[in-house]
Structures are given as structure tokens and as C-alpha cells.
Design an enzyme around this catalytic site. Structure first.
Site, short mmCIF file in Angstrom:
data_model
loop_
_atom_site.label_atom_id
_atom_site.label_comp_id
_atom_site.label_asym_id
_atom_site.label_seq_id
_atom_site.Cartn_x
_atom_site.Cartn_y
_atom_site.Cartn_z
CB ILE A 692 -68.35 -54.39 -21.32
CG1 ILE A 692 -68.14 -53.80 -19.92
CG2 ILE A 692 -68.47 -53.31 -22.37
CD1 ILE A 692 -66.85 -53.00 -19.79
N GLY A 696 -72.20 -62.15 -10.51
CA GLY A 696 -73.15 -62.48 -9.47
C GLY A 696 -73.73 -61.28 -8.77
CG LEU A 699 -76.17 -56.13 -15.66
CD1 LEU A 699 -77.32 -55.45 -16.39
CD2 LEU A 699 -75.74 -57.38 -16.41
CG ASP A 817 -63.43 -63.90 -6.52
OD1 ASP A 817 -63.04 -65.03 -6.84
OD2 ASP A 817 -64.38 -63.32 -7.08
#
Length: 993
Positions: A692, A696, A699, A817
Site C-alpha cells: 500500500i 526511502g 515497503l 520528519d
């Protein structure tokens, strides 16, 4: 009847009045035109700027000052509109008033660039003050005609670029203030030739790393030099010490090295020296003792060594800060004779000896911090002699003796930390009654006595920490009157009796530690009302009765230790509702079957020492068996063995080719939450059809188990080129999410660290990421456009998650982040902060702040990265605050951070800042403008996401949230609020409606 003389005088006055009025009519027309064409006055402060038959002179208008000039004409000389909340561009038209010499427009919302050509109209100005606006672009150039300009103040705007060389030609300049602009370049040497300067303020500017120009030593009239936080490097030039008129020298928060020049003793007029937070080394020059006018001295956070010279200790200082250095030796007694001393901070050094007995006797000392040194002897008895003492911090020394009785009469005192000493004796009775917010006497002291009921007078006490002493007696019921209490730590003492059932009144409690006492009675079920409680430790007491099932109602509890008591009964299944990081009920008298959710290896030690507990497959806990079952054990076992053998043979035949092709996996599994699945349930589902997302580091798969539960699994890259990065991400996620428990942070359920690959298992978020919901162009999305109520709820939830990381996690964590794609949404659209692959722990400081952490490279995502990454490798939690501000702007606008509609070199922050001001921009300086186009002060219709259908109330709420977003995205970290403050601000905005 008037005499001839009186008549002549009367006619003269009348004629002069008429002349003065006529001479100022032109000024009035200019002012009125500028107001109509260049300024927007939402608060109506300039409503009297109207030319009428009876009011044609502007001299009585708001913000206007007139003087009688040559020729006896009354003319406008000063325009001061500071703090009037006006917006628009720079009003060049004001300078058409030939007699104007002073313009002050500070503390407004003026913006745009200031262009050199139209600015030339203002060449007769003496003072131009534009502080605290939103002007941007390059600093304005000044032509040679500005020979009379004496004061130029542009503080706290958005000017960029280098300081223009034309500033070196402003030879009449006395004040130059560019503080707080995102400029670049270096501190130019040509400023040293502006010899009339009395004040030079270049603080909080992100210059390129550069030294202090030695030419600044030419500024012989300078009284105020401020270069704070300006990225300065190298040594302090000796020429600076030629500035004998200098009263304020502020070089703090830079990277200056070397020793403090001995010639500093020449600054005979200096009142304040601020050199803190640099890399200065060596000893303090004794010549500082010659500075008899010095009152504020701060050299903290450097690498200074040696002893404190007695001559410096004898100075009549108000503020004396030497903390965070490497000073040694004793503290001279003469420091106690200073009648001015208010703030005394020398913590985090290696001072030895005793504290001067008379400290505080001759001065109104307010803050006293000598913590983390090697002082011995007794506490100074006169610290509060003048009744002004507010903070006393002495932890981590070797101080002994009793707490002076006089401290009990110090009603100004509100903060006490005396942990890690050798104090003894009884605490003065009145000491407990002081209006404290924090009382810490913990660890390695030997204080005794009991907590009196009069502690209820300390109504604002939030932290009571007295662990590892010899306190005794019962816990007074009056403790429940302290409604602000967040932390109670009474551990490792000799308290008796029961835990007060009124504990339910303490709604703000976050941590309760009462372990290692002699408490008895039952655990009060009323503790379930303490809904903010994250840690409850009652171990090693004599508590009886059962474990209250109501403990399962504590929504954020993650640490529960009830071990080593005399608890009986079964373990309540309600505890399975808790998200526990630490759970221990060992060494009690519990019995019955352990609830199935706890039957995991991770919880095995939690149940030892309870011989009557049982559970299947949890050695050494005995299995649960009934007498009736015993008769059937042998035949059932035989049947099971036969069936299992057959199944294994069949499985071996079917999978034999696989075993030939593939060696056996050796995986390390770590479980962080109660789960009903194993890694073998996950492996087969990691197929291409279930992917889905990708990033970086690997998966992301959607895995649906046979039980119906859906999980999100991140499989990290295993290829050689990406293995280092995946290891870093894996370690960061496990070290942060593995111990973090908060309703707005995604849950890490399990991780697998194998030879072939690594994966992390999370709770699945049905509605994907906030970024997907806001920006997805897929028409078949199940999620309809978010209304404002939902967006606001997401903003508050995400802010609470980040606030927990920054302020409640130990150690604090900076995410690095934060972005809309890393805020996930569950089936109820409740947000969870996710993706901790770049997260870093920070060191918490004593003042509850956090220190900076050095970054080897820029972290974060394009459009969300804070500006300070461009000029420093040291960042802290304020970089997350900036990124969160960008997310707020996404929620308001519905646009990506770098949407192409913003135009070239413009991001969402600049777009929002300009759109929020919403001022008309005529093409010419005096160009006409349609007043109907003004609208409201902030025409949010051009800013907010058009997919939202908003009420008037929601528009008003968005405007307030926009203010928070712009505050978060301030160019300078120091101007941004903490995430805890952001949560408060957002909730305030909601409560105002």
C-alpha cells in the site's frame, strides 16, 4: 472696548492662525491620500484623518506631531503609528511632506518590499523606525542624499540578503538595529566606519560563520553592542575593548573561542556583559574586577576553568551567572557582602568548600542555584533574610545538617530542589506550608518527620518528591486538597497506613511513586478517576485485598508495578485494556488463571512469586488443570502425539522443496503490545498484491489476519546499498515507539529482526494519512472532503502527540520528519503521529527545556524543513514546531507545502503570510483604489480550502488557528512556541467560540 494695542494683537493672532492652517492644508491632503491608497486600518485608529470644513489641519490627528518651523509655519514633523494594527505597503507618500523628519511604524502588519527609487523621497528623514512588521526582500538601499539619517531600526522583519554597502555611507547614523531578520553574508567591516554610532544591534541574524570585525573597535561613541546569536566564530578581538563608553556588550549564543581578553578591564562604563553559550576557555581575567559599574555578568555555558577571583566576587552585581563551566575551588566569602545580588547561578561546575554563611543577609536575592557542584557544610541560614527568595536549588552536592528554621518563614519561596545531598533532621513544620510549585528533597538525604496536614496550604504544589529519606507517619488526607499535583514521589521511606481514597480529587496526577514503604490497606479504586496518570508504582509495601478492576479505566497508564505486596484474588481481565510498557504483580498472593492477553513471554517475570497463578505454556507458571481433566490427560496426549506426528510428516513432504531451496530463518521477535498473532501469520501476506506504500526505507503492506484484524507492516530494505539506512530506521523506530505510549502516536505492536529482512508491525489506520486525505486526486477515495471541525480535531490530536514526545517522554524525542503524510488517521479520523525513522532523543535540561542535538545531515521532507537547517547543524524540538506549523497551513488551505499555484520561489508559509494580510496593492504610489475591494482585514476566502463549506464562526476560528500556524513557522526558533504551548493555544482558540 478694545484699545488699539489689544486690537492689533488680536488681529495678529488671527492672521497667524489662518496662515498656520493654510500652510498645513497640503500636509493634510497628502496624509489623507496615503491612508486611502496605501494603508488599511481595520481597528479604525485613523478615523480622524478626515478633512472637513472645520478640521483642515492634521496637527490634531492621531499619530501626527507638528512643530512651528522657520517662517512661523506649523508643519508636520513626526508620524508615529506604532501599534495601530495597520497593514499595507510602505507609505512612500508620507515623504511628500517636506517638513517630515521622523517616521515610526513599528508593531504593525505592513509588508512587501521597500524599493530604493520611491524611498528617495524620504531623504530628509532623521529617524526611520519600522520594527516588528512583515517587510521582506532585500534591505532597502539608501542614496547619498540620506546624509541626515540618524536612526534606522528595521528589527523583526523578513528582510533577506546581505547588509548593503550603502549603509557604510550613512555617516550621521547613531542607531542601526537590524535584529531578528533572516539576513545572510557576514558582519561587514565597513560598519566600523560609522563613528557616530551609539547603538549597533545585529542580534539573532543567521550570518554565515564569520569573526567579529576588528574595525568595530573604531566606534568610540558606542554604548550598546548586541551581536547575540549571530553565528560568530573566532576570538573576541582586542580592539573591542577600546570602546570605553560601552555600557552593554552582548556576544552570547555564538561559537566564539579562545580566552576572554585581559583588556576587558578597560570597559570602565560597562553595565552588562553577556558572553554565555560560546566556547570560551581559560580563566576569568582578574581585570574584570576593575569594572565597578558592572551589574549583570553572564559567562555561563562555556569551557572556562580555574578559581573565581575574589576581586570579581566582590563586584556589586545584580545578576551573577557562571553555570555550566569547569570552575573549581571555593566560593569567596566576599560574595555574600554584595548588597545588589538578586540572581546567583553557578550550577554545573566543580566548586568545593562551604557556602558563605551570610549569603542573602545583605541583598534581596531571588534565585539561588548552586546545584551539581561539590559544596559541603550547611545551608546558608540567611538566604531569605530579605524575604525575596523565590528559588533555591542545591541538588547534587554534599551539603549536610538540617534545613534552617528560617526557610519555613520564607513565604516568597515557590521552588525548592535539594535532592542528592546529606541533609538530616526534621523538616521545619512551616516549611511544608510554603506556596511552592515544586518541592524536591529526594535521594541520599536522611530527612525525617511526617508530612503535616498543613501541607494543604501549598495550594499550587505540582511536584512533591521526597523519596529515599526517613520520613514516616501516615499520608495526610489533606494532600488531596492540592489539586495541581502532577507528581507524588514518596518512595523509599517509612510511611504507614493506607493510601487516601480521596486521591480521586487529584485529576492532574501523572506519576505516583509510593514503593518501598510500609503502607497497608487496599488499593483505592478511586484512583481510576486520575485519568492523566501514566505511572503507578506501589511495590514493596503491605497492601492487601484485590487489584481494583477500575485500574483498567486509566486511559494513559503505561507503568503499573504492584509487586511485593500481599494482594489476593484474581488478576482482573479489565487490565487488558491498558497499554502497559511495564507491568509487575510478582510476589503477591494472587490466584487463578492469568488473563489470556498477559500469557506472553514478555510478561512472564510479572507473575513470578504467586504460586497459585496458572497459565498454559508460560513456564515456570504452572498450567491450569482440573481434577476431571486429569483422567483424560494420558489418552488425549497419545491421540495428540499421533495426530501431530502425522501432520508433521505431511507438512514435511509438502514443504520439502522449500527446505532445500531456503535455509531456516533465524529471527528475533520483540513484542511491544498484547497481540493475538505470530510472525508466521504475517510472512505469507508480504506479497506484491498487499503493498500500500513505499518510501526511502522500505515497503508498507496491508496484512489482514484470519481473525479479521488488519495490520500495517513496514518491511525494510535489505539490499546492501540501503542496509545501513534500514538499520538506522529500524533502530530508531524500535527505540522510540517501543517505549512510547500515547493515544495520538501510532502503536508499534511487534518487530522482527532477521537475517534476510526486518519488519515492523503497527496498528492499521483505515483512513490512511492526512496527506492522502487532503491532497489525493483519486476520485474513488472513500473519505469525503474534511470539514473544518474534523481538521481542527486532527490538528489538536497531532499537536498533543508531538507535545508528549517533546515534554513527557524521557528522554525527550524530536521527530525530525513531521508532515501530513506522517500523520495517520484511524476509522474515527483520530490522528496518530507515525514514522519515527529519523527521530532522535534529546537531553533534558534542568529548567525543563531540552538541549540541541547535532545532525550530520538535513533531516525532514521538502517543504517542511525549518530554516535553521540552512545555517546550523544543531537543532532541537523547535524544528518539529515549524513542520507542524506547515501542517496547520495544509489543513487550512488544502494545498501541498510547495503547490505550484504559489508561484516561483514561494512556499505555503510565504503564501499564507501574504494572503493573511490581504492588503490592496496599487500599481502607483498614489494610485487610486476601489474601497469596496478591501473587505475584511483578512479575506480568508482566498486562503482557505474551497472544498470546505464554512460558517462565519468557523471563519473566525480558522483566523485564530492561522495565527498559531504563523507563530509556529517563525523564521527564528526562539520565536516559536513549544508544542505544549501550541496545544494550549489551539484549545484556547476553540474555547473562545
Amino acid at each position: 472696548m478694545l484699545t488699539n494695542t489689544n486690537l492689533f494683537f488680536f488681529l495678529s493672532l488671527l492672521l497667524l492662525s489662518c496662515f498656520l492652517q493654510v500652510s498645513s492644508n497640503g500636509d493634510a491632503e497628502i496624509l489623507s491620500r496615503v491612508k486611502k491608497t496605501r494603508l488599511f486600518d481595520p481597528d479604525g485608529n485613523l478615523q480622524d484623518w478626515v478633512i472637513t470644513g472645520d478640521n483642515r489641519s492634521p496637527c490634531n490627528w492621531t499619530g501626527i506631531t507638528c512643530h512651528i518651523r522657520k517662517g512661523s509655519s506649523l508643519a508636520v514633523t513626526t508620524i508615529d503609528l506604532s501599534g495601530y494594527n495597520i497593514s499595507g505597503g510602505f507609505p512612500y507618500g508620507f515623504c511628500r511632506i517636506r517638513t517630515l523628519i521622523n517616521i515610526t511604524l513599528s508593531q504593525n502588519n505592513l509588508n512587501g518590499t521597500i524599493d530604493s527609487a520611491p524611498l528617495s523621497l524620504c531623504s530628509k528623514l532623521q529617524n526611520l523606525i519600522l520594527n516588528q512588521n512583515n517587510f521582506s526582500g532585500k534591505l532597502p538601499e539608501f542614496s547619498p542624499e540620506f546624509r541626515k539619517l540618524r536612526v534606522l531600526e528595521l528589527e523583526s522583519n523578513l528582510f533577506t540578503g546581505e547588509i548593503p554597502q550603502s549603509y557604510g555611507r550613512l555617516t550621521a547614523l547613531q542607531v542601526l538595529n537590524l535584529n531578528g531578520n533572516p539576513l545572510s553574508g557576514i558582519v561587514p567591516a565597513f560598519l566600523g566606519y560609522l563613528t557616530e554610532l551609539t547603538r549597533l544591534d545585529l542580534a539573532y541574524i543567521s550570518f554565515d560563520p564569520s569573526p567579529i570585525p576588528s574595525t568595530l573597535g573604531n566606534l568610540s561613541n558606542l554604548t550598546d553592542l548586541r551581536l547575540t546569536h549571530s553565528n560568530l566564530v573566532g576570538e573576541i578581538p582586542d580592539s573591542i575593548m577600546n570602546l570605553v563608553l560601552l555600557e552593554n556588550l552582548d556576544l552570547a549564543m555564538n561559537s566564539l573561542t579562545g580566552e576572554i581578553p585581559e583588556s576587558i578591564g578597560r570597559l570602565e562604563s560597562v553595565y552588562q556583559i553577556e558572553l554565555y553559550d560560546n566556547r570560551l576557555s581559560g580563566k576569568l581575567p582578574e581585570s574584570i574586577g576593575n569594572l565597578t559599574e558592572l551589574r549583570n555578568f553572564d559567562v555561563s555555558q562555556n569551557n572556562l576553568t580555574g578559581e573565581l577571583p575574589e576581586k570579581i566576587a566582590a563586584l556589586q552585581l545584580i545578576s551573577f551567572n557562571l553555570n555550566d563551566n569547569f570552575f573549581t575551588g571555593g566560593l569567596p566569602d566576599v560574595v555574600a557582602l554584595n548588597p545588589n545580588l538578586v540572581e546567583f547561578k553557578i550550577f554545573n561546575n566543580s566548586f568545593t568548600g562551604t557556602l558563605p554563611r551570610n549569603l542573602g543577609k545583605f541583598s534581596e536575592i531571588s534565585e539561588f542555584d548552586v546545584s551539581t557542584n561539590r559544596f559541603s557544610g550547611e545551608l546558608p541560614p540567611y538566604l531569605c533574610y530579605r524575604r525575596k527568595l523565590q528559588k533555591i536549588i542545591t541538588f547534587s552536592n554534599q551539603l549536610s545538617g538540617e534545613i534552617p528554621e528560617s526557610y519555613g518563614d520564607c513565604h516568597s519561596l515557590n521552588y525548592i530542589r535539594m535532592a542528592d545531598n546529606k541533609l538530616s533532621g526534621e523538616v521545619p513544620a512551616r516549611f511544608w506550608e510554603l506556596p511552592l510549585t515544586r518541592l524536591e528533597l529526594a535521594n541520599n538525604n536522611q530527612l525525617q518527620g511526617s508530612i503535616p496536614p498543613s501541607i494543604s496550604k501549598a495550594r499550587h504544589l505540582s511536584q512533591l518528591e521526597i523519596s529515599a529519606n526517613n520520613f514516616s507517619g501516615v499520608i495526610p488526607v489533606k494532600l488531596c486538597d492540592l489539586r495541581d499535583l502532577r507528581v507524588i514521589d514518596l518512595s523509599r521511606n517509612s510511611f504507614l497506613g493506607s493510601i487516601p481514597s480521596c486521591i480521586n480529587k487529584l485529576k492532574n496526577l501523572e506519576r505516583v511513586e509510593m514503593q518501598e514503604n510500609m503502607l497497608d490497606g487496599e488499593i483505592p479504586s478511586s484512583v481510576s478517576s486520575c485519568t492523566e496518570l501514566t505511572e503507578l508504582n506501589l511495590s514493596n509495601n503491605r497492601l492487601r485485598g484485590g487489584i481494583p478492576p477500575e485500574l483498567g479505566d486509566l486511559p494513559v497508564l503505561n507503568y503499573l508495578d504492584l509487586s511485593n505486596n500481599q494482594l489476593t484474588g484474581e488478576i482482573p481481565a479489565e487490565l487488558l485494556r491498558l497499554k502497559l510498557n511495564q507491568f509487575n504483580v510478582s510476589d503477591n498472593k494472587l490466584y487463578g488463571k492469568i488473563p489470556s492477553g498477559f500469557q506472553q513471554d514478555i510478561f512472564r517475570p510479572s507473575f513470578l512469586g504467586n504460586p497459585n497463578l496458572c497459565a498454559p505454556n508460560l513456564d515456570p507458571i504452572r498450567p491450569c488443570r482440573s481434577k476431571r481433566e486429569t483422567r483424560y490427560i494420558l489418552p488425549i496426549s497419545i491421540l495428540c502425539i499421533v495426530a501431530l506426528t502425522g501432520a508433521l510428516v505431511w507438512l514435511f513432504i509438502k514443504t520439502k522443496p522449500l527446505f532445500k531451496r531456503k535455509p531456516k530463518r533465524t529471527n528475533k521477535i520483540t513484542i511491544f503490545q498484547r497481540v493475538g498473532f505470530t510472525e508466521e501469520d504475517i510472512y505469507p501476506q508480504l506479497t506484491e498484491d498487499n503493498i500500500i506504500g513505499s518510501g526511502g526505507s522500505g515497503l508498507v503492506y496491508r496484512v489482514k489476519l484470519k481473525s479479521g484484524q488488519t495490520l500495517a507492516v513496514k518491511k525494510l530494505w535489505g539490499e546492501t546499498g540501503q542496509k545501513t539506512e534500514s538499520e538506522s530506521v529500524f533502530r530508531s523506530e524500535v527505540e522510540t515507539l517501543g517505549r512510547v505510549r500515547h493515544g495520538n502516536i501510532v502503536k508499534l505492536l511487534m518487530c522482527c529482526n532477521g537475517e534476510e529482512f526486518r519488519f515492523l508491525v503497527y496498528e492499521f489506520m483505515e483512513n490512511g494519512s492526512l496527506g492522502d486525505v487532503l491532497h489525493s486526486e483519486k476520485e474513488h477515495r472513500a473519505v469525503s472532503p474534511l470539514d473544518w471541525t474534523t481538521r481542527f480535531s486532527i490538528a489538536v490530536g497531532a499537536a498533543q502527540g508531538l507535545s508528549y514526545l517533546h515534554h513527557d517522554s524521557v528522554p525527550p524525542i524530536v521527530h525530525r520528519d513531521v508532515k501530513s503524510n506522517n500523520i495517520l488517521l484511524d476509522h474515527e479520523m483520530k490522528p496518530r503521529v507515525a514514522d519515527f525513522g529519523l527521530a532522535k532523543p534529546l537531553k533534558r535540561e534542568d529548567n525543563d527545556g531540552v538541549s540541541d542535538v547535532s545532525m550530520s545531515c538535513v533531516a525532514g521532507s521538502y517543504g517542511y524543513i525549518a530554516p535553521e537547517y540552512g545555517y546550523t547543524s544543531k537543532v532541537n524540538e523547535k524544528s518539529d514546531v515549524y513542520s507542524f506549523g506547515v501542517v496547520l497551513l495544509e489543513l487550512i488551505t488544502g494545498k501541498r507545502p510547495n503547490d505550484s499555484s504559489f508561484g516561483e520561489n514561494k512556499d505555503i508559509v510565504k503564501f499564507a503570510m501574504e494572503a493573511a494580510l490581504c492588503y490592496p496593492s496599487p500599481s502607483a504610489e498614489d494610485g487610486a483604489m476601489n474601497q469596496d475591494s478591501l473587505g475584511n482585514y483578512r479575506d480568508l476566502s482566498k486562503l482557505v480550502d474551497p472544498k470546505m463549506k464554512l460558517s462565519t464562526r468557523e471563519y473566525e476560528e480558522i483566523e485564530k488557528v492561522l495565527d498559531v500556524a504563523l507563530l509556529c513557522t517563525s523564521s527564528f526558533p526562539i520565536n516559536r512556541p513549544t508544542m505544549r504551548k501550541v496545544v494550549e493555544l489551539l484549545k484556547e482558540k476553540k474555547s473562545l467560540e
